[in-house]
Design a protein around this motif. Structure first.
Motif, mmCIF file in Angstrom:
data_model
loop_
_atom_site.group_PDB
_atom_site.id
_atom_site.type_symbol
_atom_site.label_atom_id
_atom_site.label_comp_id
_atom_site.label_asym_id
_atom_site.label_seq_id
_atom_site.Cartn_x
_atom_site.Cartn_y
_atom_site.Cartn_z
ATOM 1 N N HIS A 44 -9.290 5.146 5.294
ATOM 2 C CA HIS A 44 -8.281 4.269 5.882
ATOM 3 C C HIS A 44 -7.078 5.128 6.259
ATOM 4 O O HIS A 44 -6.782 6.129 5.602
ATOM 5 N N LEU A 47 -0.633 4.009 9.715
ATOM 6 C CA LEU A 47 -0.144 4.201 11.081
ATOM 7 C C LEU A 47 1.382 4.097 11.097
ATOM 8 O O LEU A 47 1.970 3.144 11.612
ATOM 9 N N GLU A 50 3.065 4.114 14.677
ATOM 10 C CA GLU A 50 2.819 2.862 15.404
ATOM 11 C C GLU A 50 3.706 1.745 14.868
ATOM 12 O O GLU A 50 4.272 0.962 15.634
ATOM 13 N N LEU A 68 1.309 -0.348 7.853
ATOM 14 C CA LEU A 68 0.296 -0.679 8.849
ATOM 15 C C LEU A 68 -0.872 0.262 8.607
ATOM 16 O O LEU A 68 -0.697 1.484 8.611
ATOM 17 N N GLN A 70 -5.059 1.244 9.300
ATOM 18 C CA GLN A 70 -6.313 1.086 10.034
ATOM 19 C C GLN A 70 -7.469 1.229 9.054
ATOM 20 O O GLN A 70 -7.563 2.209 8.319
ATOM 21 N N GLN A 79 -10.266 -2.221 12.287
ATOM 22 C CA GLN A 79 -9.244 -3.247 12.381
ATOM 23 C C GLN A 79 -7.931 -2.726 11.808
ATOM 24 O O GLN A 79 -7.897 -1.752 11.050
ATOM 25 N N TRP A 80 -6.860 -3.391 12.171
ATOM 26 C CA TRP A 80 -5.550 -3.051 11.647
ATOM 27 C C TRP A 80 -5.103 -4.126 10.664
ATOM 28 O O TRP A 80 -5.318 -5.313 10.873
ATOM 29 N N TYR A 82 -1.642 -5.305 8.662
ATOM 30 C CA TYR A 82 -0.198 -5.165 8.497
ATOM 31 C C TYR A 82 0.176 -5.744 7.136
ATOM 32 O O TYR A 82 -0.056 -6.915 6.855
ATOM 33 N N ARG A 112 -4.370 -4.826 19.746
ATOM 34 C CA ARG A 112 -5.269 -4.801 18.607
ATOM 35 C C ARG A 112 -5.012 -6.026 17.740
ATOM 36 O O ARG A 112 -3.855 -6.305 17.385
ATOM 37 N N VAL A 114 -4.382 -7.962 14.479
ATOM 38 C CA VAL A 114 -3.745 -7.478 13.261
ATOM 39 C C VAL A 114 -3.752 -8.580 12.209
ATOM 40 O O VAL A 114 -3.369 -9.714 12.492
#
Length: 344
Positions: A44, A47, A50, A68, A70, A79-80, A82, A112, A114
Motif C-alpha cells: 500500500h 499519497l 496528491e 490518502l 492507495q 483503489q484509493w 482517504y 479516482r 475514493v
C-alpha cells in the motif's frame, strides 16, 4: 496546570505516525469490512503529494490527521482510501461537508473513486455524523461514510486491553485520558498499566516506541509523575533484558533528552556570554558553555549506564565543548561507556 491538550502540530502527531506504520492493523481494528476487501499481500502506498494538492485549507487548532492511501483490492484493482482522523476534536457542524468536499476534490482532480473513512475522538456522546448531501429539483448529491467513535468503546476497556491489535491500546489510552482528566494519580496508574502491557505483548522495540509515543502524547502527566513513570519503565526493561538502548531510553532521548541537551547547550552558552560580559573575559563564555554541556551529558550517562566511575567524571570535566557534543551523539546507540569514549 491542565496538560490535556498536546502542543504538537496537527500534522505531526504520533497518531499520524502510528497510522502510517501500522495501517493494516488500523484498518483491521476500526474498519474490518474494508480491511477484508484489501489484498494485504500487495504494497500500500501513501499519497502525500496528491493529498497535499487537495487539503490546503485545514484549519489550525483542529486535531486532524489526514492520510490518502492507495491499496490493492482482492479482485485485482487499485483503489484509493482517504482516512480522516479527528484527534482531540470537538463537535464541528461543518465536518461532514468537509469530508464531502475533500472527496469530490480528489475525484475531480484525479478521476479516482475514493473511500472516505472517519475516526472521531471528541467527547460529544451524541455526535456521530455519517453523511452529507442535498437535493434540488430532482437532483441529489452527497456522500455516506463509515464513522468510528472512540467514545463508543467506553464500556469495552477490559476487552481493549486484552486485544493484541495495537490500536486497541491506543483507543484504551484515549478513554483513560478522558476518564482521568483532573486526576493525575489515576492517570499515572492507567498510563503505567498500558506501558506494562506493551512489554507483555513481546512486540519489537520499534513498535513499543511508536505506541508509547502515542500513549504519552495523549496521557500527559505532571513532571514529577512523568519522571516516576519513566523510572518504573526503565526498571521494567532491565528486568526483561532488552538489547542495546531500551525502548523507554530511546524514546526518552528522542522525545526529551535530546531537547534537554540542546537547552543545556544553549544555557551553557548563555551563562558563558553573561559571565563573559560581567568579567569581560572570553574564558567565561567558554567555561559556562562547557560546564552546562558537561553536567547534562553526565546526567544522561548516569541514567543510561548507572553510577559513573570517577574517571568518566574527570574526563567530562576536562573535555572541550566539541568533545562533549561528539560524545552526546553516541549516547543513543552505544552499548557501553567504552563505545562512547573509545574514539573521543
Amino acid at each position: 496546570m491542565d496538560n490535556e491538550a498536546p502542543a504538537s502540530d496537527d500534522y505531526d502527531t504520533p497518531w499520524k505516525d502510528a497510522i502510517t506504520r501500522y495501517f493494516p492493523e488500523f484498518m483491521a481494528f476500526y474498519f474490518p469490512l474494508a480491511h477484508a476487501e484489501i489484498d494485504w499481500q500487495q504494497a500500500h502506498v501513501f499519497l502525500d503529494q496528491e493529498l497535499a494538492q487537495i487539503v490546503q485549507d485545514a484549519e489550525l487548532g483542529k486535531r486532524l490527521v489526514d492520510r490518502l492511501v492507495q491499496v490493492s483490492t482482492r479482485d485485482g484493482g487499485e483503489q484509493w482510501v482517504y482516512i480522516h482522523v479527528e484527534v482531540q476534536g470537538q463537535h464541528d457542524a461543518n465536518f461532514p461537508e468537509r469530508l464531502f468536499t475533500y472527496n469530490y476534490r480528489l475525484y475531480d482532480r484525479y478521476r479516482r473513486p475514493v473511500a472516505t473513512l472517519a475516526v472521531l475522538a471528541d467527547d460529544g456522546e451524541n455526535w456521530k455524523p455519517t453523511h452529507f448531501g442535498y437535493r434540488l429539483f430532482g437532483c441529489e448529491m452527497g456522500i455516506r461514510f463509515p464513522t468510528v467513535k472512540l467514545l463508543d468503546y467506553a464500556d469495552q476497556v477490559e476487552a481493549l486491553l486484552a486485544d493484541t491489535n495495537p490500536f486497541a491500546l491506543v483507543t484504551a489510552a484515549h478513554l483513560f485520558t478522558r476518564k482521568t482528566k483532573g486526576d493525575p494519580e489515576q492517570r499515572y496508574a492507567a498510563k503505567w498499566r498500558l506501558a506494562k502491557l506493551l512489554y507483555e505483548r513481546n512486540w519489537d522495540k520499534q513498535r513499543i516506541i511508536d505506541l508509547f509515543s502515542v500513549i504519552d502524547w495523549l496521557m500527559r502527566l505532571p513532571t514529577e509523575l512523568e519522571k516516576r513513570l519513566m523510572d518504573e519503565v526503565y526498571t521494567l526493561e532491565r528486568n526483561v533484558t532488552m538489547p542495546y538502548v531500551t525502548s523507554a531510553e530511546r524514546f526518552g532521548i528522542e522525545k526529551g533528552l535530546q531537547q534537554g541537551l540542546q537547552q543545556g547547550f544553549q544555557q551553557g552558552r548563555q551563562e558563558g556570554r553573561q559571565e563573559g560580559r560581567q568579567e569581560g573575559r572570553q574564558e567565561g563564555r567558554q567555561e559556562g558553555r562547557q560546564e552546562g554541556e558537561a553536567a547534562l551529558l553526565q546526567s544522561l550517562l548516569a541514567r543510561r549506564f548507572g553510577a559513573l566511575p570517577d574517571s568518566v567524571r574527570i574526563r567530562l570535566d576536562g573535555a572541550t565543548v566539541e568533545q562533549l557534543e561528539s560524545w552526546a551523539i553516541k549516547v543513543l546507540d552505544a552499548r557501553s561507556l567504552d563505545e562512547i569514549f573509545d574514539q573521543g
